[in-house]
Design an enzyme around this catalytic site. Structure first.
Site, PDB file in Angstrom:
ATOM      1  N   ASN A  31     -10.514  -3.302  -2.685  1.00  0.00           N
ATOM      2  CA  ASN A  31     -10.971  -3.682  -4.019  1.00  0.00           C
ATOM      3  C   ASN A  31     -11.981  -4.813  -3.974  1.00  0.00           C
ATOM      4  OD1 ASN A  31      -9.511  -6.379  -5.065  1.00  0.00           O
ATOM      5  ND2 ASN A  31      -8.092  -5.290  -3.738  1.00  0.00           N
ATOM      6  N   GLU A  65      -3.102   3.026   1.938  1.00  0.00           N
ATOM      7  CA  GLU A  65      -2.631   3.641   0.692  1.00  0.00           C
ATOM      8  C   GLU A  65      -2.880   5.143   0.706  1.00  0.00           C
ATOM      9  OE1 GLU A  65      -3.686   4.007  -3.998  1.00  0.00           O
ATOM     10  OE2 GLU A  65      -4.146   2.075  -3.061  1.00  0.00           O
ATOM     11  N   HIS A  70       0.807  -1.219   0.000  1.00  0.00           N
ATOM     12  CA  HIS A  70       0.000   0.000   0.000  1.00  0.00           C
ATOM     13  C   HIS A  70       0.841   1.269   0.000  1.00  0.00           C
ATOM     14  CE1 HIS A  70      -1.955  -3.310   2.267  1.00  0.00           C
ATOM     15  NE2 HIS A  70      -2.924  -3.051   1.405  1.00  0.00           N
TER      16      HIS A  70
END
Length: 332
Positions: free
Chosen positions: A238, A140, A88
Site C-alpha cells: 500500500n 496476502e 496478510h
C-alpha cells in the site's frame, strides 16, 4: 567571510510541509501488532510469527527486541510454541500444518482479508471459479489463492485477463488483493467484465477502507505540493501504491523507511513538501521525518482535512479486550 551552506540542506529553502489525512496505521495493522505484544506479555518470549506481522522494518525490529521471532517455515517453530499468523493471512495448507504440529495459534489476519477468504470458500462450495487481481508473490495473494486447491487464477494486469484459463465463465467470481491501487484494480476489473460479462463481483469491494482513504488523501495532497514523501518500507504494497499514485498525478514522489533516508536533492527547488505514510508505518516515523524536514528549513507544518477513521477490530479470544496497560498489569 562567507559561511558554507550545510550539505544536508536543499538549495531552495523549504516553506511548508502538508500532511495527508488519513495516513499511517490502520485498524488491521493496530490489531496485528497488539496481538503480538499481548502474546508476549501473556506467554513470554519467544513468540513465533509466520512472516513479518506487517510490512514495516521499524515495527518488525521493535517486536524482535521484545522477543518475537519471525519465520517463514513452520519447521523452524519448536513443538508447543505459540505461533501467530501475520496480518496478510495464510493458506489452508499452512493452517492445517500448524494445527497438526500442535502449536498454540493466534490469527492476526486482517478481518478484511478474512472476509475475502470467507467469500472464496462460500462461492467455491457453490461451484464458482475465481479471478484474483493482485501481485504475484505477495503473502496476502498467496494466502487467498491458497484457500483453494484449484480454480483460482491470478491476474496482475489487463494482459493477464486474456490468458486466464477459465473453464466456467457462467460461474466466475472476482476477488482483489486489499492493498492495490484503486485505479489500477478498476482498470483490470473492467477488462475482466469485458471478457466475462457474467462475472460476479464482491458485494463490497475488496480493497480495504484504509487503502482507499490513503489513496484519496494523496489525490488531494499531490496537486498542492512540489514533491510527495511517503513513509513506508519497500515491501509494503500500500505504501508503494501511494508513491505511484502521486507520480501518476504529476508530482515527484519518494518513499523512505526512516528519516535518514530523506535526500536533500529530492527537495531542490521544491519548497512545498507533501507527507503521507502507508498503513503499516507508525506515526513515530512520520514525526521523525517532520523533525528532519524542519531541520532542513521548513517553516510550517499544516494538516490537510480528511476522513477520520474510527474502525476497530476485536482481538482473538484468549488475549482479552482490556487496555494493554490493564492487560500487562493483570499478568504481572
Amino acid at each position: 567571510m562567507t559561511t558554507a551552506r550545510p550539505t544536508d540542506l536543499p538549495e531552495t529553502p523549504l516553506s511548508e510541509v502538508l500532511l495527508a489525512e488519513p495516513r499511517g496505521f490502520c485498524a488491521g495493522v493496530d490489531r496485528a501488532i497488539e496481538i503480538v505484544e499481548r502474546a508476549l506479555v501473556r506467554f513470554g518470549a519467544p513468540i513465533y510469527v509466520r512472516h513479518e506481522i506487517v510490512h514495516n522494518t521499524y515495527v518488525v525490529n521493535d517486536l524482535k527486541q521484545k522477543g518475537a521471532i519471525f519465520i517463514e517455515e513452520l519447521a523452524d517453530v519448536p513443538p508447543g510454541a505459540t505461533l501467530i499468523f501475520s496480518a496478510h493471512g495464510v493458506s489452508k495448507a499452512v493452517q492445517q500444518e500448524a494445527a497438526a504440529r500442535g502449536f498454540q495459534i493466534f490469527d492476526a489476519t486482517c478481518p478484511l482479508v478474512t472476509k475475502v477468504h470467507v467469500e472464496v470458500a462460500k462461492l467455491s462450495r457453490e461451484g464458482y471459479q475465481f479471478i484474483m487481481i493482485g501481485h504475484k508473490g505477495h503473502p496476502e495473494v498467496e494466502g487467498t489463492m491458497g484457500q483453494l486447491s484449484d480454480g483460482i487464477f491470478l491476474v496482475e494486469d489487463v494482459a493477464d485477463v486474456a490468458r486466464a484459463p477459465v473453464t466456467r465463465p457462467e460461474q466466475l467470481a472476482v476477488v482483489t488483493q486489499t492493498t492495490l491501487s484503486v485505479d489500477d484494480a478498476a482498470e483490470i476489473l473492467a477488462a475482466v467484465k469485458a471478457r466475462f460479462p457474467l462475472v460476479r463481483e464482491p458485494k463490497q469491494q475488496d480493497i480495504c477502507y484504509a487503502t482507499q482513504n490513503r489513496q484519496d488523501a494523496v489525490k488531494v495532497l499531490a496537486p498542492q505540493v512540489d514533491v510527495v514523501i511517503v513513509v513506508g518500507s519497500p515491501t509494503s504494497s500500500n505504501s508503494n501504491r501511494l508513491r505511484e499514485l502521486a507520480e501518476r498525478l504529476g508530482t515527484p514522489a519518494y518513499m523512505v523507511d526512516a528519516a535518514e533516508d530523506l535526500q536533500p536533492e529530492w527537495l531542490a527547488d521544491r519548497p512545498r513538501v507533501g507527507l503521507t505514510a502507508g498503513a503499516s508505518a507508525p506515526d513515530v516515523l512520520v514525526q521523525a521525518v517532520i523533525t528532519r524536514l524542519k531541520a532542513m528549513g521548513s517553516v510550517a507544518v499544516r494538516r490537510l482535512p480528511g476522513v477520520q477513521e474510527t474502525i476497530e477490530f476485536p482481538l482473538p479470544m484468549g488475549l482479552g479486550n482490556k487496555s494493554m496497560a490493564e492487560f500487562a498489569a493483570q499478568r504481572s
